[in-house]
Write a protein that holds these residues in place. Structure first.
Motif, PDB file in Angstrom:
ATOM      1  N   SER A  38       1.341  10.081  -8.216  1.00 52.06           N
ATOM      2  CA  SER A  38       2.768  10.304  -8.010  1.00 52.06           C
ATOM      3  C   SER A  38       3.106   9.995  -6.557  1.00 52.06           C
ATOM      4  O   SER A  38       2.558  10.611  -5.642  1.00 52.06           O
ATOM      5  CB  SER A  38       3.126  11.746  -8.339  1.00 52.06           C
ATOM      6  N   VAL A  39       4.008   9.029  -6.357  1.00 51.44           N
ATOM      7  CA  VAL A  39       4.411   8.618  -5.018  1.00 51.44           C
ATOM      8  C   VAL A  39       5.845   9.083  -4.782  1.00 51.44           C
ATOM      9  O   VAL A  39       6.741   8.777  -5.576  1.00 51.44           O
ATOM     10  CB  VAL A  39       4.311   7.083  -4.855  1.00 51.44           C
ATOM     11  N   VAL A  40       6.054   9.847  -3.705  1.00 52.06           N
ATOM     12  CA  VAL A  40       7.383  10.372  -3.378  1.00 52.06           C
ATOM     13  C   VAL A  40       7.964   9.548  -2.239  1.00 52.06           C
ATOM     14  O   VAL A  40       7.292   9.295  -1.245  1.00 52.06           O
ATOM     15  CB  VAL A  40       7.308  11.853  -2.957  1.00 52.06           C
ATOM     16  N   ARG A  41       9.208   9.111  -2.402  1.00 50.00           N
ATOM     17  CA  ARG A  41       9.885   8.408  -1.312  1.00 50.00           C
ATOM     18  C   ARG A  41      11.137   9.183  -0.936  1.00 50.00           C
ATOM     19  O   ARG A  41      11.810   9.767  -1.788  1.00 50.00           O
ATOM     20  CB  ARG A  41      10.209   6.959  -1.671  1.00 50.00           C
ATOM     21  N   ARG A  42      11.422   9.211   0.351  1.00 50.10           N
ATOM     22  CA  ARG A  42      12.586   9.934   0.856  1.00 50.10           C
ATOM     23  C   ARG A  42      13.549   8.930   1.473  1.00 50.10           C
ATOM     24  O   ARG A  42      13.127   8.032   2.200  1.00 50.10           O
ATOM     25  CB  ARG A  42      12.157  10.941   1.915  1.00 50.10           C
TER      26      ARG A  42
ATOM     27  N   SER B 110      10.534  10.429  -7.008  1.00 49.70           N
ATOM     28  CA  SER B 110       9.112  10.201  -7.229  1.00 49.70           C
ATOM     29  C   SER B 110       8.925   9.216  -8.377  1.00 49.70           C
ATOM     30  O   SER B 110       9.778   9.085  -9.261  1.00 49.70           O
ATOM     31  CB  SER B 110       8.392  11.502  -7.550  1.00 49.70           C
ATOM     32  N   LYS B 111       7.812   8.512  -8.334  1.00 52.32           N
ATOM     33  CA  LYS B 111       7.463   7.567  -9.376  1.00 52.32           C
ATOM     34  C   LYS B 111       5.968   7.660  -9.601  1.00 52.32           C
ATOM     35  O   LYS B 111       5.201   7.859  -8.655  1.00 52.32           O
ATOM     36  CB  LYS B 111       7.848   6.153  -8.960  1.00 52.32           C
TER      37      LYS B 111
ATOM     38  N   VAL C  18      -2.057  13.139 -10.009  1.00 54.63           N
ATOM     39  CA  VAL C  18      -1.550  14.180 -10.903  1.00 54.63           C
ATOM     40  C   VAL C  18      -2.338  14.241 -12.208  1.00 54.63           C
ATOM     41  O   VAL C  18      -2.239  15.221 -12.941  1.00 54.63           O
ATOM     42  CB  VAL C  18      -0.038  13.987 -11.197  1.00 54.63           C
ATOM     43  N   SER C  19      -3.121  13.188 -12.516  1.00 55.58           N
ATOM     44  CA  SER C  19      -3.941  13.210 -13.721  1.00 55.58           C
ATOM     45  C   SER C  19      -5.175  12.331 -13.511  1.00 55.58           C
ATOM     46  O   SER C  19      -5.063  11.226 -12.991  1.00 55.58           O
ATOM     47  CB  SER C  19      -3.144  12.708 -14.926  1.00 55.58           C
TER      48      SER C  19
ATOM     49  N   ILE D 181       0.862  -1.177   0.000  1.00 52.32           N
ATOM     50  CA  ILE D 181       0.000   0.000   0.000  1.00 52.32           C
ATOM     51  C   ILE D 181       0.901   1.231   0.000  1.00 52.32           C
ATOM     52  O   ILE D 181       1.802   1.341   0.821  1.00 52.32           O
ATOM     53  CB  ILE D 181      -0.935   0.011   1.226  1.00 52.32           C
ATOM     54  N   LEU D 182       0.668   2.129  -0.952  1.00 47.28           N
ATOM     55  CA  LEU D 182       1.448   3.353  -1.078  1.00 47.28           C
ATOM     56  C   LEU D 182       0.516   4.552  -1.003  1.00 47.28           C
ATOM     57  O   LEU D 182      -0.675   4.449  -1.299  1.00 47.28           O
ATOM     58  CB  LEU D 182       2.196   3.378  -2.417  1.00 47.28           C
TER      59      LEU D 182
END
Length: 78
Positions: free
Chosen positions: A22-26, A39-40, A11-12, A5-6
């Protein structure tokens, strides 16, 4: 095997029953110890077309629905 789960931002929402999330990981760079953001974008199935651009949603892995769509938007009740 558990389904991942993300959480990300829509974004669209131009396609029918599909949203692009758009999923951002740090993470910390292994050598320089600086925090980096990557981001992906994922194509997710939205059965009811409820999601709009800018919404923060959770997506879950599912069976392949099409060539690129292997994620589904979780409903509020889930």
């Amino acid at each position: 095997m558990p389904r991942r789960i993300l959480q990300g931002t829509v974004v669209s929402d131009k396609q029918d029953k599909t949203v692009i999330v758009s999923v951002v990981r740090r993470f910390k760079h292994p050598m320089y110890a600086k925090i980096i953001q990557k981001s992906k974008k994922y194509a997710a199935h939205d059965e009811t077309n409820n999601c709009k651009e800018g919404d923060v949603v959770k997506i879950r892995e599912c069976r392949p629905i099409s060539k690129r769509k292997t994620w589904e938007v979780l409903t509020e009740g889930a």
